[in-house]
Scaffold this active site. Structure first.
Site, PDB file in Angstrom:
ATOM      1  N   HIS A 173      95.217  40.700  37.821  1.00 54.29           N
ATOM      2  CA  HIS A 173      94.765  40.000  36.619  1.00 54.29           C
ATOM      3  C   HIS A 173      93.552  39.115  36.950  1.00 54.29           C
ATOM      4  O   HIS A 173      92.509  39.190  36.286  1.00 54.29           O
ATOM      5  CB  HIS A 173      95.936  39.159  36.098  1.00 54.29           C
ATOM      6  CG  HIS A 173      95.680  38.406  34.844  1.00 54.29           C
ATOM      7  ND1 HIS A 173      96.200  38.774  33.629  1.00 54.29           N
ATOM      8  CD2 HIS A 173      94.974  37.280  34.610  1.00 54.29           C
ATOM      9  CE1 HIS A 173      95.827  37.918  32.701  1.00 54.29           C
ATOM     10  NE2 HIS A 173      95.074  36.989  33.271  1.00 54.29           N
ATOM     11  N   GLU A 174      93.675  38.301  37.975  1.00 54.71           N
ATOM     12  CA  GLU A 174      92.573  37.395  38.336  1.00 54.71           C
ATOM     13  C   GLU A 174      91.376  38.183  38.871  1.00 54.71           C
ATOM     14  O   GLU A 174      90.227  37.829  38.607  1.00 54.71           O
ATOM     15  CB  GLU A 174      93.047  36.358  39.369  1.00 54.71           C
ATOM     16  CG  GLU A 174      94.201  35.476  38.908  1.00 54.71           C
ATOM     17  CD  GLU A 174      93.902  34.683  37.637  1.00 54.71           C
ATOM     18  OE1 GLU A 174      92.729  34.467  37.316  1.00 54.71           O
ATOM     19  OE2 GLU A 174      94.862  34.287  36.948  1.00 54.71           O
ATOM     20  N   HIS A 214      89.499  39.422  35.941  1.00 57.45           N
ATOM     21  CA  HIS A 214      88.717  38.323  35.375  1.00 57.45           C
ATOM     22  C   HIS A 214      87.431  38.139  36.190  1.00 57.45           C
ATOM     23  O   HIS A 214      86.356  37.919  35.647  1.00 57.45           O
ATOM     24  CB  HIS A 214      89.509  37.020  35.428  1.00 57.45           C
ATOM     25  CG  HIS A 214      90.463  36.822  34.285  1.00 57.45           C
ATOM     26  ND1 HIS A 214      90.275  37.350  33.034  1.00 57.45           N
ATOM     27  CD2 HIS A 214      91.619  36.098  34.210  1.00 57.45           C
ATOM     28  CE1 HIS A 214      91.272  36.975  32.237  1.00 57.45           C
ATOM     29  NE2 HIS A 214      92.094  36.226  32.931  1.00 57.45           N
ATOM     30  N   HIS A 258      90.901  38.477  28.541  1.00 57.91           N
ATOM     31  CA  HIS A 258      92.263  38.919  28.218  1.00 57.91           C
ATOM     32  C   HIS A 258      92.263  40.090  27.246  1.00 57.91           C
ATOM     33  O   HIS A 258      91.464  40.147  26.308  1.00 57.91           O
ATOM     34  CB  HIS A 258      93.073  37.762  27.628  1.00 57.91           C
ATOM     35  CG  HIS A 258      93.491  36.781  28.659  1.00 57.91           C
ATOM     36  ND1 HIS A 258      93.660  35.447  28.403  1.00 57.91           N
ATOM     37  CD2 HIS A 258      93.779  36.945  29.974  1.00 57.91           C
ATOM     38  CE1 HIS A 258      94.025  34.825  29.498  1.00 57.91           C
ATOM     39  NE2 HIS A 258      94.102  35.711  30.472  1.00 57.91           N
ATOM     40  N   CYS A 259      93.179  40.986  27.466  1.00 56.90           N
ATOM     41  CA  CYS A 259      93.355  42.167  26.626  1.00 56.90           C
ATOM     42  C   CYS A 259      94.328  41.820  25.497  1.00 56.90           C
ATOM     43  O   CYS A 259      95.396  41.254  25.736  1.00 56.90           O
ATOM     44  CB  CYS A 259      93.914  43.308  27.482  1.00 56.90           C
ATOM     45  SG  CYS A 259      94.217  44.824  26.576  1.00 56.90           S
ATOM     46  N   CYS A 280      99.159  45.427  28.933  1.00 55.69           N
ATOM     47  CA  CYS A 280      98.119  45.596  29.955  1.00 55.69           C
ATOM     48  C   CYS A 280      98.234  44.445  30.953  1.00 55.69           C
ATOM     49  O   CYS A 280      98.655  43.334  30.604  1.00 55.69           O
ATOM     50  CB  CYS A 280      96.756  45.576  29.264  1.00 55.69           C
ATOM     51  SG  CYS A 280      95.326  45.551  30.340  1.00 55.69           S
ATOM     52  N   CYS A 339      94.961  48.981  30.995  1.00 51.42           N
ATOM     53  CA  CYS A 339      95.014  49.890  29.842  1.00 51.42           C
ATOM     54  C   CYS A 339      93.708  50.682  29.706  1.00 51.42           C
ATOM     55  O   CYS A 339      92.702  50.361  30.348  1.00 51.42           O
ATOM     56  CB  CYS A 339      95.292  49.091  28.572  1.00 51.42           C
ATOM     57  SG  CYS A 339      93.841  48.286  27.905  1.00 51.42           S
ATOM     58  N   CYS A 378      90.435  48.531  28.755  1.00 54.72           N
ATOM     59  CA  CYS A 378      89.892  47.715  29.845  1.00 54.72           C
ATOM     60  C   CYS A 378      89.282  48.619  30.918  1.00 54.72           C
ATOM     61  O   CYS A 378      88.234  48.316  31.488  1.00 54.72           O
ATOM     62  CB  CYS A 378      90.994  46.836  30.438  1.00 54.72           C
ATOM     63  SG  CYS A 378      91.595  45.579  29.289  1.00 54.72           S
TER      64      CYS A 378
HETATM   65 ZN    ZN Z   1      94.013  35.324  32.505  1.00 56.20          ZN
HETATM   66 ZN    ZN Z   2      93.761  46.088  28.599  1.00 60.02          ZN
END
Ligand code: ZN
Ligand code: ZN
Length: 263
Positions: free
Chosen positions: A203-204, A207, A213-214, A219, A238, A241
């Site tokens: 996640h990071e 970023h 954010h999705c 996701c 997903c 993204c």
């Molecule tokens: Zn985040």
């Molecule tokens: Zn996504």
């Protein structure tokens, strides 16, 4: 009063208001993915106004360009002492390399005993100070980014209880903590911690590549307000993204070709 805000904190984009959702993927693959259900009280999207990210916004946000499209991503262990912690970090590095194809290098650990006392709030470490004063200075000019990884609990400043992770896209710096992911003294417990750690670092990492954010699909880039909400989201990225990343990678390639022609 300290607020209880156990969220994945995204410096560059969490609070920005967006005009329209990202362009929709038309691939058949998209039909295999679950779309997000209506947010419930307490969940991230119930409390945060997020409208998605357009391709143009992504192009503005991403630090990927023709100079670093194939660069190395660095992980900086912070106050990592025990062998099992190094082992978890090595597995995270292998995962990120395998999934995204970038080279990932794990740097030597920095001992928290070297930090001044104002970095601490009891046993917690101030993640903003770590980003500003420890992680950013170690960022190589051509690196894809650098992410601190620590077993210490972290908070970004007054008013925050804790965060799982924090990233600053424009500066290619981030930090992730696995202090709240449980013990790892058995194989099954370790697997749970590793799954959570992979999810947060991915996640990071995304970023740090410029993605926000999705809001469309279940996701790995969904925001999370709690460990429970984070556990419910998948560790996969997903189609939408994925499509944004593939477009910028292609754009980098084209820019590289264009530069070659100029030369
Ligand atoms: Zn985040
Ligand atoms: Zn996504």
């Amino acid at each position: 009063m300290i607020l209880l805000l156990p969220v994945l904190y995204f410096t560059a984009g969490c609070s920005n208001h967006r005009n329209q959702p990202a362009e929709s993927s038309t691939t058949q693959l998209a039909e295999l993915y679950d779309t997000l259900s209506t947010p419930q009280p307490g969940e991230w999207l119930y409390e945060q106004q997020e409208l998605g990210q357009t391709l143009e916004e992504f192009r503005e946000d991403t630090p990927i360009d023709s100079n670093n499209a194939e660069a190395t991503f660095y992980i900086l262990p912070i106050d990592i002492i025990h062998e099992e912690e190094f082992s978890l970090i090595a597995d995270v590095a292998t995962y990120l390399t395998t999934i995204f194809g970038y080279e990932v290098t794990v740097l030597p650990s920095i001992n928290a005993q070297l930090f001044p006392t104002h970095y601490f709030r009891d046993e917690q470490l101030n993640s903003q100070l770590l980003l500003d004063e420890i992680i950013r200075p170690l960022l190589e000019k051509d690196a894809l980014g650098i992410m601190g990884l620590t077993q210490r609990d972290i908070y970004p400043g007054d008013g925050w209880n804790f965060v799982f992770g924090q990233a600053n896209t424009k500066e290619k710096i981030g930090i992730t903590s696995f202090a709240r992911y449980g013990d790892y003294d058995t194989d099954s417990a370790r697997q749970l911690v590793l799954n959570r750690l992979i999810k947060t670092t991915t996640h990071e990492f995304l970023h740090m590549l410029g993605l926000q954010h999705c809001i469309q699909y279940a996701c790995v880039l969904n925001g999370s307000n709690s460990l429970d909400e984070s556990d419910k989201k998948p560790s996969i990225i997903c189609p939408e993204c994925k499509e944004l990343i593939s477009k910028i990678t292609l754009a980098s390639f084209l820019r590289l070709r264009s530069l070659s022609f100029v030369a």
